[in-house]
Scaffold this motif. Structure first.
Motif, PDB file in Angstrom:
ATOM      1  N   VAL A 132     -36.983  17.175  30.144  1.00 27.25           N
ATOM      2  CA  VAL A 132     -37.204  17.158  31.599  1.00 27.25           C
ATOM      3  C   VAL A 132     -36.517  18.351  32.245  1.00 27.25           C
ATOM      4  CG1 VAL A 132     -36.714  15.912  33.731  1.00 27.25           C
ATOM      5  CG2 VAL A 132     -37.556  14.668  31.741  1.00 27.25           C
ATOM      6  N   MET A 133     -35.286  18.644  31.835  1.00 29.43           N
ATOM      7  CA  MET A 133     -34.561  19.769  32.423  1.00 29.43           C
ATOM      8  C   MET A 133     -35.185  21.112  32.024  1.00 29.43           C
ATOM      9  SD  MET A 133     -32.714  18.004  34.164  1.00 29.43           S
ATOM     10  CE  MET A 133     -32.201  19.466  35.051  1.00 29.43           C
ATOM     11  N   ILE A 134     -35.712  21.192  30.816  1.00 28.65           N
ATOM     12  CA  ILE A 134     -36.448  22.418  30.434  1.00 28.65           C
ATOM     13  C   ILE A 134     -37.646  22.611  31.345  1.00 28.65           C
ATOM     14  CG2 ILE A 134     -37.834  23.459  28.610  1.00 28.65           C
ATOM     15  CD1 ILE A 134     -35.959  22.163  26.590  1.00 28.65           C
ATOM     16  N   GLY A 135     -38.345  21.498  31.623  1.00 25.86           N
ATOM     17  CA  GLY A 135     -39.497  21.581  32.529  1.00 25.86           C
ATOM     18  C   GLY A 135     -39.089  21.965  33.943  1.00 25.86           C
ATOM     19  N   VAL A 136     -37.943  21.417  34.410  1.00 28.39           N
ATOM     20  CA  VAL A 136     -37.464  21.771  35.759  1.00 28.39           C
ATOM     21  C   VAL A 136     -37.132  23.256  35.833  1.00 28.39           C
ATOM     22  CG1 VAL A 136     -35.581  21.420  37.404  1.00 28.39           C
ATOM     23  CG2 VAL A 136     -36.662  19.443  36.309  1.00 28.39           C
ATOM     24  N   GLY A 137     -36.434  23.770  34.811  1.00 25.62           N
ATOM     25  CA  GLY A 137     -36.102  25.200  34.804  1.00 25.62           C
ATOM     26  C   GLY A 137     -37.339  26.080  34.778  1.00 25.62           C
ATOM     27  N   MET A 138     -38.320  25.719  33.967  1.00 20.92           N
ATOM     28  CA  MET A 138     -39.561  26.498  33.900  1.00 20.92           C
ATOM     29  C   MET A 138     -40.299  26.447  35.230  1.00 20.92           C
ATOM     30  SD  MET A 138     -41.450  28.406  32.046  1.00 20.92           S
ATOM     31  CE  MET A 138     -40.732  28.119  30.424  1.00 20.92           C
ATOM     32  N   LEU A 139     -40.316  25.255  35.843  1.00 22.71           N
ATOM     33  CA  LEU A 139     -40.973  25.126  37.148  1.00 22.71           C
ATOM     34  C   LEU A 139     -40.284  26.008  38.189  1.00 22.71           C
ATOM     35  CD1 LEU A 139     -43.111  23.702  38.887  1.00 22.71           C
ATOM     36  CD2 LEU A 139     -41.424  21.889  39.307  1.00 22.71           C
ATOM     37  N   GLY A 140     -38.934  26.065  38.162  1.00 25.55           N
ATOM     38  CA  GLY A 140     -38.204  26.911  39.109  1.00 25.55           C
ATOM     39  C   GLY A 140     -38.523  28.385  38.921  1.00 25.55           C
ATOM     40  N   LEU A 141     -38.629  28.838  37.679  1.00 23.63           N
ATOM     41  CA  LEU A 141     -38.992  30.237  37.416  1.00 23.63           C
ATOM     42  C   LEU A 141     -40.391  30.552  37.935  1.00 23.63           C
ATOM     43  CD1 LEU A 141     -37.590  30.645  33.787  1.00 23.63           C
ATOM     44  CD2 LEU A 141     -36.634  31.594  35.892  1.00 23.63           C
ATOM     45  N   ILE A 142     -41.319  29.623  37.715  1.00 20.46           N
ATOM     46  CA  ILE A 142     -42.702  29.851  38.189  1.00 20.46           C
ATOM     47  C   ILE A 142     -42.745  29.897  39.711  1.00 20.46           C
ATOM     48  CG2 ILE A 142     -45.002  28.845  38.266  1.00 20.46           C
ATOM     49  CD1 ILE A 142     -44.477  27.736  35.450  1.00 20.46           C
ATOM     50  N   VAL A 143     -42.024  28.954  40.362  1.00 24.28           N
ATOM     51  CA  VAL A 143     -42.010  28.922  41.832  1.00 24.28           C
ATOM     52  C   VAL A 143     -41.396  30.202  42.389  1.00 24.28           C
ATOM     53  CG1 VAL A 143     -41.009  27.755  43.836  1.00 24.28           C
ATOM     54  CG2 VAL A 143     -42.027  26.404  41.990  1.00 24.28           C
ATOM     55  N   THR A 144     -40.319  30.673  41.768  1.00 26.17           N
ATOM     56  CA  THR A 144     -39.678  31.913  42.227  1.00 26.17           C
ATOM     57  C   THR A 144     -40.614  33.099  42.062  1.00 26.17           C
ATOM     58  OG1 THR A 144     -37.504  31.020  41.618  1.00 26.17           O
ATOM     59  CG2 THR A 144     -37.672  33.396  41.941  1.00 26.17           C
ATOM     60  N   ALA A 145     -41.288  33.155  40.929  1.00 28.05           N
ATOM     61  CA  ALA A 145     -42.236  34.256  40.696  1.00 28.05           C
ATOM     62  C   ALA A 145     -43.363  34.229  41.726  1.00 28.05           C
ATOM     63  CB  ALA A 145     -42.795  34.167  39.277  1.00 28.05           C
ATOM     64  N   LEU A 146     -43.906  33.047  42.037  1.00 30.68           N
ATOM     65  CA  LEU A 146     -44.983  32.937  43.026  1.00 30.68           C
ATOM     66  C   LEU A 146     -44.479  33.302  44.420  1.00 30.68           C
ATOM     67  CD1 LEU A 146     -46.701  29.628  41.815  1.00 30.68           C
ATOM     68  CD2 LEU A 146     -47.565  31.967  41.576  1.00 30.68           C
ATOM     69  N   ALA A 147     -43.215  32.875  44.731  1.00 37.94           N
ATOM     70  CA  ALA A 147     -42.660  33.207  46.043  1.00 37.94           C
ATOM     71  C   ALA A 147     -42.475  34.715  46.188  1.00 37.94           C
ATOM     72  CB  ALA A 147     -41.341  32.473  46.242  1.00 37.94           C
ATOM     73  N   GLU A 148     -42.026  35.404  45.143  1.00 37.52           N
ATOM     74  CA  GLU A 148     -41.871  36.861  45.212  1.00 37.52           C
ATOM     75  C   GLU A 148     -43.215  37.551  45.386  1.00 37.52           C
ATOM     76  OE1 GLU A 148     -39.766  38.129  41.769  1.00 37.52           O
ATOM     77  OE2 GLU A 148     -37.790  37.656  42.595  1.00 37.52           O
ATOM     78  N   ALA A 149     -44.250  36.940  44.818  1.00 40.60           N
ATOM     79  CA  ALA A 149     -45.567  37.570  44.890  1.00 40.60           C
ATOM     80  C   ALA A 149     -46.242  37.335  46.234  1.00 40.60           C
ATOM     81  CB  ALA A 149     -46.446  37.063  43.751  1.00 40.60           C
ATOM     82  N   PHE A 150     -46.107  36.111  46.780  1.00 39.77           N
ATOM     83  CA  PHE A 150     -46.892  35.768  47.976  1.00 39.77           C
ATOM     84  C   PHE A 150     -46.035  35.590  49.228  1.00 39.77           C
ATOM     85  CE2 PHE A 150     -49.278  34.172  44.293  1.00 39.77           C
ATOM     86  CZ  PHE A 150     -50.489  34.846  44.474  1.00 39.77           C
ATOM     87  N   VAL A 151     -44.769  35.210  49.108  1.00 40.44           N
ATOM     88  CA  VAL A 151     -43.910  35.028  50.284  1.00 40.44           C
ATOM     89  C   VAL A 151     -42.612  35.788  50.024  1.00 40.44           C
ATOM     90  CG1 VAL A 151     -43.058  33.361  51.963  1.00 40.44           C
ATOM     91  CG2 VAL A 151     -44.897  32.701  50.418  1.00 40.44           C
ATOM     92  N   PRO A 152     -42.630  37.083  49.936  1.00 43.67           N
ATOM     93  CA  PRO A 152     -41.424  37.830  49.561  1.00 43.67           C
ATOM     94  C   PRO A 152     -40.306  37.737  50.591  1.00 43.67           C
ATOM     95  CG  PRO A 152     -43.177  39.314  50.279  1.00 43.67           C
ATOM     96  CD  PRO A 152     -43.791  37.966  50.195  1.00 43.67           C
ATOM     97  N   GLN A 153     -40.596  37.355  51.839  1.00 49.19           N
ATOM     98  CA  GLN A 153     -39.563  37.334  52.852  1.00 49.19           C
ATOM     99  C   GLN A 153     -38.556  36.200  52.652  1.00 49.19           C
ATOM    100  OE1 GLN A 153     -42.795  37.058  53.368  1.00 49.19           O
ATOM    101  NE2 GLN A 153     -43.327  35.272  54.651  1.00 49.19           N
ATOM    102  N   ILE A 154     -38.889  35.186  51.833  1.00 48.38           N
ATOM    103  CA  ILE A 154     -37.936  34.090  51.617  1.00 48.38           C
ATOM    104  C   ILE A 154     -37.159  34.271  50.320  1.00 48.38           C
ATOM    105  CG2 ILE A 154     -39.409  32.477  52.894  1.00 48.38           C
ATOM    106  CD1 ILE A 154     -40.141  31.225  50.179  1.00 48.38           C
ATOM    107  N   THR A 155     -37.391  35.355  49.627  1.00 47.89           N
ATOM    108  CA  THR A 155     -36.683  35.592  48.368  1.00 47.89           C
ATOM    109  C   THR A 155     -35.804  36.826  48.488  1.00 47.89           C
ATOM    110  OG1 THR A 155     -38.459  36.973  47.467  1.00 47.89           O
ATOM    111  CG2 THR A 155     -38.604  34.591  47.075  1.00 47.89           C
ATOM    112  N   GLY A 156     -34.829  36.923  47.603  1.00 47.06           N
ATOM    113  CA  GLY A 156     -33.979  38.091  47.552  1.00 47.06           C
ATOM    114  C   GLY A 156     -32.984  38.187  48.684  1.00 47.06           C
ATOM    115  N   PHE A 157     -32.699  37.099  49.408  1.00 46.01           N
ATOM    116  CA  PHE A 157     -31.777  37.195  50.541  1.00 46.01           C
ATOM    117  C   PHE A 157     -30.331  37.420  50.071  1.00 46.01           C
ATOM    118  CE2 PHE A 157     -32.518  32.758  49.483  1.00 46.01           C
ATOM    119  CZ  PHE A 157     -31.244  32.286  49.280  1.00 46.01           C
TER     120      PHE A 157
END
Length: 364
Positions: A132-157
């Motif tokens: 379950v924790m492996i899945g949570v970590g993978m999901l977090g990486l995917i969400v971060t990658a999508l946020a950098e691609a489509f909503v960059p203003q909420i990442t990298g603060f």
């Protein structure tokens, strides 16, 4: 204050020593995570983001702080599994917030830090929570990658403006220290458990040897007892057979049959005549008549004190049985009481030879 804090740290009340050691490890991780997340509350307010974004990030970090506090409270109240779930999910949630703040490119230490909740889940819970924790970590990486691609203003603060070698090395050291502490403590607990298991195994082997010895001794005792019982049973059987033989001899002696010349038999009867003795008289007289081909049987009842109706009937049966095998039966020594008993039994005494004395019967 320091002494009070140390007493508070060591006041966990778990009966299992291994679980107590695991709870102490988790307590240290939860306290460290609480302090780290509390210190991280300042990041969104100094980062180049809007006020709304700062508030949202602060709320997310505050949620992680509440998760850590809730898990710590559950741990202090002996809810170990629930505290473990809260710990691993709280760590993952906090690390994913930091991952979103620094971005994937500068999050090497944070990505490596995701191994901490996975290691905790694997060591303290099992395979299911680990996956379950492996899945949570993978999901977090995917969400971060999508946020950098489509909503960059909420990442990298929280992204550093220049090369952040100190942050990378410091993050690595922090993660490595946490993992090292967890793994070494778990290894120590495992060694303690193995040592305890070996000690218990030795105790069980000694106990088993003692039980086997006790069972062998009791088995030998039972075998001896059974042998004694068998010997006693054999002796009792022999005694019973001897008693039966003695009883047969006594019965024979109680009904003596004296052969006389001229194929006569004298049967002197003495004492009270009961049903068993009368049956023995009938059997022995008939057998003697057949074996010795006697023509006359003299039943001497001089020693019989009383003849009742039943005895008279049995004597009549003896007389009738001897007549059937070819012998004549005469009664000897009839006294008035015996005579009254015979008359009262309904026997036809007019045809029954009778003599007052044995001498008269022998001279007849």
């Amino acid at each position: 204050m320091k002494r009070f804090f140390q007493q508070w740290l060591h006041s966990l009340s778990y009966s299992d020593p291994i679980q107590l050691q695991q709870a102490q490890i988790m307590q240290g991780i939860l306290l460290g995570s609480f302090l780290a997340s509390t210190g991280a509350l300042i990041v969104p307010f100094i980062a180049p983001v809007t006020t709304a974004q700062s508030i949202g990030i602060a709320i997310a970090i505050g949620a992680a702080i509440m998760i850590f506090l809730g898990a710590l409270l559950l741990l202090r109240r002996n809810y170990f599994k629930l505290a473990l779930f809260g710990s691993v999910f709280g760590l993952s949630f906090f690390l994913l917030i930091m991952l979103l703040g620094t971005g994937l490119a500068d999050s090497g230490a944070i990505i490596f830090g995701l191994a901490v909740p996975m290691a905790l889940a694997s060591l303290l819970s099992g395979r299911k929570l680990t996956f379950v924790m492996i899945g949570v970590g993978m999901l977090g990486l995917i969400v971060t990658a999508l946020a950098e691609a489509f909503v960059p203003q909420i990442t990298g603060f929280a992204k550093p403006m220049d090369k952040n070698y100190g942050g990378i090395i410091g993050g690595y050291m922090a993660v490595a220290l946490v993992l090292g502490m967890v793994l070494s403590s778990y290894s120590s607990a495992l060694s303690t458990a193995l040592s305890s298991a070996r000690t218990r195994q030795t105790e069980l082997e000694l106990l088993q040897a003692s039980l086997e010895k006790t069972v062998a001794e009791r088995t030998a005792t039972l075998q001896n007892t059974l042998a004694e019982l068998k010997q006693r049973a054999t002796e009792q059987t022999q005694l019973l057979e001897a008693n039966q033989q003695q009883a047969a001899v006594i019965r024979e002696l109680g009904v003596p049959i004296i052969p006389l010349g001229g194929r006569r038999l004298v049967v002197p009867l003495v004492g009270q005549l009961d049903s068993d003795r009368l049956a023995t008289i009938r059997e022995r007289v008939i057998t003697a008549v057949v074996q010795q081909r006697a023509r006359q049987v003299l039943l001497d009842v001089t020693g019989v004190p009383l003849v009742d109706v039943y005895m008279a009937g049995e004597l009549a049966a003896v007389i009738a049985a001897t007549s059937l095998v070819g012998a004549e039966t005469a009664l000897v020594g009839i006294n008035p009481d015996v005579a009254q008993g015979l008359v009262g039994s309904g026997i036809d005494v007019s045809r029954l030879p009778a003599f007052a004395t044995l001498e008269q019967a022998l001279n007849s």
